[in-house]
Write an enzyme that holds these catalytic residues in place. Structure first.
Site, PDB file in Angstrom:
ATOM      1  N   HIS A  10      44.877 -47.442  -3.019  1.00 20.94           N
ATOM      2  CA  HIS A  10      44.775 -46.077  -2.500  1.00 20.94           C
ATOM      3  C   HIS A  10      43.506 -45.908  -1.659  1.00 20.94           C
ATOM      4  O   HIS A  10      42.400 -46.104  -2.170  1.00 20.94           O
ATOM      5  CB  HIS A  10      44.761 -45.107  -3.690  1.00 20.94           C
ATOM      6  CG  HIS A  10      44.767 -43.673  -3.312  1.00 20.94           C
ATOM      7  ND1 HIS A  10      43.831 -42.782  -3.771  1.00 20.94           N
ATOM      8  CD2 HIS A  10      45.611 -42.957  -2.515  1.00 20.94           C
ATOM      9  CE1 HIS A  10      44.096 -41.585  -3.291  1.00 20.94           C
ATOM     10  NE2 HIS A  10      45.168 -41.663  -2.526  1.00 20.94           N
ATOM     11  N   ARG A  11      43.717 -45.573  -0.393  1.00 21.92           N
ATOM     12  CA  ARG A  11      42.598 -45.473   0.584  1.00 21.92           C
ATOM     13  C   ARG A  11      41.797 -46.783   0.567  1.00 21.92           C
ATOM     14  O   ARG A  11      40.571 -46.777   0.700  1.00 21.92           O
ATOM     15  CB  ARG A  11      41.705 -44.262   0.309  1.00 21.92           C
ATOM     16  CG  ARG A  11      42.489 -42.954   0.188  1.00 21.92           C
ATOM     17  CD  ARG A  11      41.604 -41.735  -0.028  1.00 21.92           C
ATOM     18  NE  ARG A  11      42.377 -40.647  -0.636  1.00 21.92           N
ATOM     19  CZ  ARG A  11      41.893 -39.521  -1.100  1.00 21.92           C
ATOM     20  NH1 ARG A  11      40.598 -39.282  -0.998  1.00 21.92           N
ATOM     21  NH2 ARG A  11      42.668 -38.603  -1.655  1.00 21.92           N
ATOM     22  N   GLU A  37      47.085 -48.152   1.216  1.00 23.12           N
ATOM     23  CA  GLU A  37      47.457 -46.831   1.714  1.00 23.12           C
ATOM     24  C   GLU A  37      46.275 -46.286   2.480  1.00 23.12           C
ATOM     25  O   GLU A  37      45.109 -46.513   2.091  1.00 23.12           O
ATOM     26  CB  GLU A  37      47.786 -45.909   0.534  1.00 23.12           C
ATOM     27  CG  GLU A  37      48.278 -44.523   0.919  1.00 23.12           C
ATOM     28  CD  GLU A  37      47.224 -43.428   0.931  1.00 23.12           C
ATOM     29  OE1 GLU A  37      47.561 -42.290   1.250  1.00 23.12           O
ATOM     30  OE2 GLU A  37      46.039 -43.717   0.613  1.00 23.12           O
ATOM     31  N   ASP A  39      45.076 -42.783   5.377  1.00 20.27           N
ATOM     32  CA  ASP A  39      45.436 -41.461   5.906  1.00 20.27           C
ATOM     33  C   ASP A  39      44.984 -41.379   7.358  1.00 20.27           C
ATOM     34  O   ASP A  39      43.887 -41.852   7.696  1.00 20.27           O
ATOM     35  CB  ASP A  39      44.718 -40.369   5.103  1.00 20.27           C
ATOM     36  CG  ASP A  39      44.896 -40.557   3.604  1.00 20.27           C
ATOM     37  OD1 ASP A  39      45.958 -40.194   3.091  1.00 20.27           O
ATOM     38  OD2 ASP A  39      43.966 -41.104   2.960  1.00 20.27           O
ATOM     39  N   HIS A  51      40.816 -39.132   5.252  1.00 18.26           N
ATOM     40  CA  HIS A  51      41.716 -38.304   4.437  1.00 18.26           C
ATOM     41  C   HIS A  51      41.662 -36.824   4.789  1.00 18.26           C
ATOM     42  O   HIS A  51      42.684 -36.187   5.016  1.00 18.26           O
ATOM     43  CB  HIS A  51      41.373 -38.497   2.952  1.00 18.26           C
ATOM     44  CG  HIS A  51      42.230 -37.684   2.046  1.00 18.26           C
ATOM     45  ND1 HIS A  51      41.925 -36.385   1.694  1.00 18.26           N
ATOM     46  CD2 HIS A  51      43.401 -37.964   1.429  1.00 18.26           C
ATOM     47  CE1 HIS A  51      42.864 -35.914   0.896  1.00 18.26           C
ATOM     48  NE2 HIS A  51      43.775 -36.856   0.716  1.00 18.26           N
ATOM     49  N   GLU A 103      49.747 -42.804   5.920  1.00 11.09           N
ATOM     50  CA  GLU A 103      50.087 -41.417   5.576  1.00 11.09           C
ATOM     51  C   GLU A 103      49.675 -40.501   6.723  1.00 11.09           C
ATOM     52  O   GLU A 103      48.496 -40.454   7.087  1.00 11.09           O
ATOM     53  CB  GLU A 103      49.408 -40.986   4.266  1.00 11.09           C
ATOM     54  CG  GLU A 103      49.861 -39.571   3.906  1.00 11.09           C
ATOM     55  CD  GLU A 103      49.195 -38.986   2.685  1.00 11.09           C
ATOM     56  OE1 GLU A 103      48.602 -39.721   1.863  1.00 11.09           O
ATOM     57  OE2 GLU A 103      49.259 -37.741   2.565  1.00 11.09           O
ATOM     58  N   LYS A 105      48.524 -37.370   8.067  1.00 13.24           N
ATOM     59  CA  LYS A 105      47.874 -36.156   7.553  1.00 13.24           C
ATOM     60  C   LYS A 105      47.821 -35.097   8.643  1.00 13.24           C
ATOM     61  O   LYS A 105      48.175 -33.952   8.425  1.00 13.24           O
ATOM     62  CB  LYS A 105      46.435 -36.470   7.119  1.00 13.24           C
ATOM     63  CG  LYS A 105      46.316 -37.144   5.778  1.00 13.24           C
ATOM     64  CD  LYS A 105      46.572 -36.216   4.612  1.00 13.24           C
ATOM     65  CE  LYS A 105      46.243 -36.886   3.301  1.00 13.24           C
ATOM     66  NZ  LYS A 105      47.076 -36.400   2.192  1.00 13.24           N
ATOM     67  N   ASP A 219      43.264 -46.368  -7.193  1.00 13.19           N
ATOM     68  CA  ASP A 219      41.922 -46.604  -6.633  1.00 13.19           C
ATOM     69  C   ASP A 219      41.350 -47.909  -7.164  1.00 13.19           C
ATOM     70  O   ASP A 219      40.353 -48.413  -6.649  1.00 13.19           O
ATOM     71  CB  ASP A 219      40.974 -45.467  -7.071  1.00 13.19           C
ATOM     72  CG  ASP A 219      41.423 -44.094  -6.569  1.00 13.19           C
ATOM     73  OD1 ASP A 219      42.102 -44.035  -5.536  1.00 13.19           O
ATOM     74  OD2 ASP A 219      41.071 -43.090  -7.224  1.00 13.19           O
TER      75      ASP A 219
END
Ligand code: G3P
Ligand code: MG
Length: 235
Positions: A10-11, A37, A39, A51, A103, A105, A219
């Site tokens: 995640h990120r 992943e 954003d 993000h 993703e 955003k 994370d």
């Protein structure tokens, strides 16, 4: 044989390095993620990997990213001397070493993201598997159908399966609190993968693995890989 689980950083590996930075993606790859992943927002006609719609929380600057120039964005420190990378830089850095979940955003990101991916495809420079997701379904609907789509939910609504069908989703991306065996079975019956965000507790990870989800955003990819390995030992 055990089921193949998508391990999604995640990120990047947000629990270890500043989120959505090259250092974070490098860490996720080193830990062995299948996917990272990230954003994206559009600013000064460039796709930046960040993000929030403002740079305040994650950098030493302030203001809305969409209102900053490329030069201003490039001068910011996103943590430990890292910069806010562009999507092109991240894809070039990853270079096929793992998949990338982009993703969407910011408004107006679907078109430029697909343009970039199509350019890379035409140059045979797109070596990472791609999944494009969004909470903004109108934005996701602009995504070229050749790319896999993940419909993001923040809660389960009555029409969630119909929505996933209508938007030609490859996956339904659900928050941890909404996941049940019943919901997983409903999604699987329709052929959607179930990807769950954002799970950092090893006990929650083990529970999801036993329920039969297809992927987990975390994370801490190291914790997820440990949970998968310990599950395989007990098979
Ligand atoms: O895509 C999973 C997760 O990233 C969605 O929420 O706020 O972390 O982008 P957020
Ligand atoms: Mg995200």
């Amino acid at each position: 044989m055990s089921k193949q689980i998508m391990t999604i950083g995640h990120r990047g590996a947000k629990g270890h390095e500043p989120e959505n930075t090259i250092a974070s993606f490098e860490k996720a790859i080193k830990l062995g993620c299948d996917y990272v992943e990230l954003d994206v927002h559009l600013a000064d006609e460039e796709l930046f990997v960040i993000h929030d719609s403002s740079v305040d929380r994650t950098t030493n600057g302030s203001g809305k990213i969409a209102e900053l120039t490329r030069k201003q964005i490039e001068s910011l420190d996103a943590g430990n001397g890292q910069k806010i990378p562009t999507l092109s830089e991240v894809l070039a850095f990853i270079n096929g070493r793992c998949g990338v979940n982009i993703e969407l955003k910011g408004a107006g990101t679907a078109g430029p993201v697909c343009d970039l991916l199509n350019t890379l495809l035409n140059q045979s420079h797109l070596s990472s598997p791609i999944l494009i997701s969004s909470f903004d379904y109108r934005e996701l609907d602009e995504v070229d159908k050749k790319f896999r789509r993940g419909l993001l939910f923040d809660k389960i609504r009555d029409d969630w399966i119909e929505l996933a069908r209508d938007y030609s989703s490859w996956s339904v991306n659900l928050p941890y609190k909404t996941v049940s065996l019943d919901n997983i079975q409903k999604a699987h019956l329709e052929g959607f993968r179930v990807l769950v965000y954002t799970v950092n507790d090893p006990n929650d990870m083990k529970k999801l693995l036993s329920l039969g989800v297809d992927g987990i955003f975390t994370d801490f990819p190291d914790r997820l890989l440990d949970a998968i390995t310990s599950g395989e030992k007990n098979d």
